[in-house]
Design a protein around this motif. Structure first.
Motif, PDB file in Angstrom:
ATOM      1  N   UNK A 215      30.891  28.497  39.467  1.00  0.00           N
ATOM      2  CA  UNK A 215      30.485  29.904  39.520  1.00  0.00           C
ATOM      3  C   UNK A 215      31.154  30.599  40.706  1.00  0.00           C
ATOM      4  N   UNK A 216      31.195  29.910  41.856  1.00  0.00           N
ATOM      5  CA  UNK A 216      31.842  30.485  43.046  1.00  0.00           C
ATOM      6  C   UNK A 216      33.317  30.749  42.787  1.00  0.00           C
ATOM      7  N   UNK A 217      33.978  29.860  42.043  1.00  0.00           N
ATOM      8  CA  UNK A 217      35.396  30.052  41.723  1.00  0.00           C
ATOM      9  C   UNK A 217      35.599  31.297  40.870  1.00  0.00           C
ATOM     10  N   UNK A 218      34.683  31.521  39.945  1.00  0.00           N
ATOM     11  CA  UNK A 218      34.789  32.703  39.092  1.00  0.00           C
ATOM     12  C   UNK A 218      34.513  33.978  39.885  1.00  0.00           C
ATOM     13  N   UNK A 219      33.555  33.901  40.791  1.00  0.00           N
ATOM     14  CA  UNK A 219      33.287  35.067  41.648  1.00  0.00           C
ATOM     15  C   UNK A 219      34.483  35.355  42.544  1.00  0.00           C
ATOM     16  N   UNK A 220      35.144  34.292  42.999  1.00  0.00           N
ATOM     17  CA  UNK A 220      36.344  34.466  43.815  1.00  0.00           C
ATOM     18  C   UNK A 220      37.439  35.161  43.019  1.00  0.00           C
ATOM     19  N   UNK A 221      37.580  34.782  41.754  1.00  0.00           N
ATOM     20  CA  UNK A 221      38.580  35.420  40.898  1.00  0.00           C
ATOM     21  C   UNK A 221      38.284  36.906  40.755  1.00  0.00           C
ATOM     22  N   UNK A 222      37.019  37.246  40.534  1.00  0.00           N
ATOM     23  CA  UNK A 222      36.643  38.660  40.404  1.00  0.00           C
ATOM     24  C   UNK A 222      36.994  39.420  41.672  1.00  0.00           C
ATOM     25  N   UNK A 224      39.278  38.756  43.810  1.00  0.00           N
ATOM     26  CA  UNK A 224      40.721  38.914  43.885  1.00  0.00           C
ATOM     27  C   UNK A 224      41.233  39.988  42.961  1.00  0.00           C
ATOM     28  N   UNK A 225      40.751  40.013  41.728  1.00  0.00           N
ATOM     29  CA  UNK A 225      41.198  41.010  40.758  1.00  0.00           C
ATOM     30  C   UNK A 225      40.802  42.424  41.181  1.00  0.00           C
ATOM     31  N   UNK A 226      39.588  42.560  41.700  1.00  0.00           N
ATOM     32  CA  UNK A 226      39.133  43.869  42.172  1.00  0.00           C
ATOM     33  C   UNK A 226      39.971  44.322  43.361  1.00  0.00           C
ATOM     34  N   UNK A 227      40.297  43.372  44.257  1.00  0.00           N
ATOM     35  CA  UNK A 227      41.143  43.710  45.401  1.00  0.00           C
ATOM     36  C   UNK A 227      42.514  44.207  44.969  1.00  0.00           C
ATOM     37  N   UNK A 228      43.079  43.545  43.941  1.00  0.00           N
ATOM     38  CA  UNK A 228      44.382  43.982  43.415  1.00  0.00           C
ATOM     39  C   UNK A 228      44.262  45.375  42.800  1.00  0.00           C
ATOM     40  N   UNK A 229      43.173  45.582  42.027  1.00  0.00           N
ATOM     41  CA  UNK A 229      42.973  46.885  41.387  1.00  0.00           C
ATOM     42  C   UNK A 229      42.832  48.002  42.411  1.00  0.00           C
ATOM     43  N   UNK A 230      42.235  47.682  43.570  1.00  0.00           N
ATOM     44  CA  UNK A 230      42.057  48.684  44.627  1.00  0.00           C
ATOM     45  C   UNK A 230      43.319  48.864  45.466  1.00  0.00           C
ATOM     46  N   UNK A 236      44.668  40.856  53.298  1.00  0.00           N
ATOM     47  CA  UNK A 236      43.227  41.132  53.282  1.00  0.00           C
ATOM     48  C   UNK A 236      42.567  40.371  52.141  1.00  0.00           C
ATOM     49  N   UNK A 237      43.218  40.374  50.971  1.00  0.00           N
ATOM     50  CA  UNK A 237      42.685  39.646  49.821  1.00  0.00           C
ATOM     51  C   UNK A 237      42.600  38.153  50.129  1.00  0.00           C
ATOM     52  N   UNK A 238      43.652  37.614  50.738  1.00  0.00           N
ATOM     53  CA  UNK A 238      43.660  36.187  51.061  1.00  0.00           C
ATOM     54  C   UNK A 238      42.528  35.829  52.021  1.00  0.00           C
ATOM     55  N   UNK A 239      42.341  36.648  53.048  1.00  0.00           N
ATOM     56  CA  UNK A 239      41.283  36.375  54.013  1.00  0.00           C
ATOM     57  C   UNK A 239      39.905  36.383  53.375  1.00  0.00           C
TER      58      UNK A 239
END
Length: 246
Positions: A215-222, A224-230, A236-239
């Motif tokens: 579940x944590x891995x999936x939340x991490x993916x979200x 990351x995707x939101x960070x890219x969209x923004x 910053x995304x990596x941190x």
């Protein structure tokens, strides 16, 4: 192979059997097929009664995670998200469409498709979190069959002991059989408590741990995707994503 699981099971069995031997008992006195049949069969019946078959089946199949853990590659996922982030900053979000056919995980593929389609960042999070909730609920329900087995097993063991004592009471006319009969009766209790605390509950605990990491891995993916969209900076995304690592 998860060696610590094997070591834990071996240590538990050695401690119990070793204690029996040190007390002057015989290991053979703990071997009672009838008592084992009562405990295993009764526990299985109770778990089947409370669980839909597909939940029970998935829970049984999940038990292999105790020995062969599921692959959770969070570091590889971070590298992948950073690659997407860097390319989207150079060429735009549409450039990420080329990655979609090569993604095997349906959840990841859906998230990336939403990103490429230009979905609003909060909309992406909302849609993906609904799927995470469903995923977590399904897998936790399956893992709970081991919790349930751990709850039923000691009680079924006591039931087996009572049944054995009933048999002993029926043979009160022969005092020579009483001691052995009572000993046999209480083996069912040992099986019930032992299976619950050495097998069923530890399996449930380990399965829940792996589910929480998935579940944590999936939340991490979200994230990351939101960070890219923004349009966040890749650093910053990596941190932010590295905060999910244990």
């Amino acid at each position: 192979m998860d060696k610590i699981s094997l070591a834990g099971l071996a240590l538990g069995l050695i401690a119990i059997l070793g204690g029996q031997i040190l007390e002057g008992g015989h290991v053979g006195s703990l071997v009672q097929p009838t008592a084992l049949l009562i405990v295993l069969g009764g526990t299985l019946g109770a778990v089947l009664l409370q669980s839909p078959f597909h939940v029970f089946k998935r829970g049984v199949l999940m038990a292999k995670w105790v020995w062969v853990p599921p692959v959770i590659e969070q570091k590889r996922m971070i590298d992948q998200i950073l690659t997407w982030s860097q390319q989207s900053r150079r060429e735009g979000l549409l450039a990420l469409e080329n990655y979609i056919p090569g993604i095997k995980d349906e959840f990841t593929r859906k998230g990336l498709q939403l990103l490429v389609d230009g979905a609003d960042p909060e909309r992406i999070r909302e849609l993906m979190e609904v799927e995470i909730g469903t995923f977590e609920d399904e897998w936790r329900q399956s893992a709970k069959i081991w919790d349930s087995a751990g709850g039923y097993s000691p009680t079924i063991g006591i039931l087996g002991a009572v049944m054995g004592l009933i048999h002993v009471m029926e043979n009160l006319s022969d005092p020579t059989k009483l001691g052995a009969g009572i000993a046999v009766a209480f083996v069912a209790t040992i099986y019930g408590v032992g299976l619950a605390n050495l097998i069923y509950l530890p399996i449930a605990g380990k399965l829940k741990y792996y589910i929480s990491r998935m579940v944590a891995s999936r939340e991490m993916l979200i994230d990351g995707l939101v960070g890219i969209a923004l349009g966040d900076n890749p650093r910053i995304i990596e941190g932010r994503l590295r905060g999910y690592l244990l």
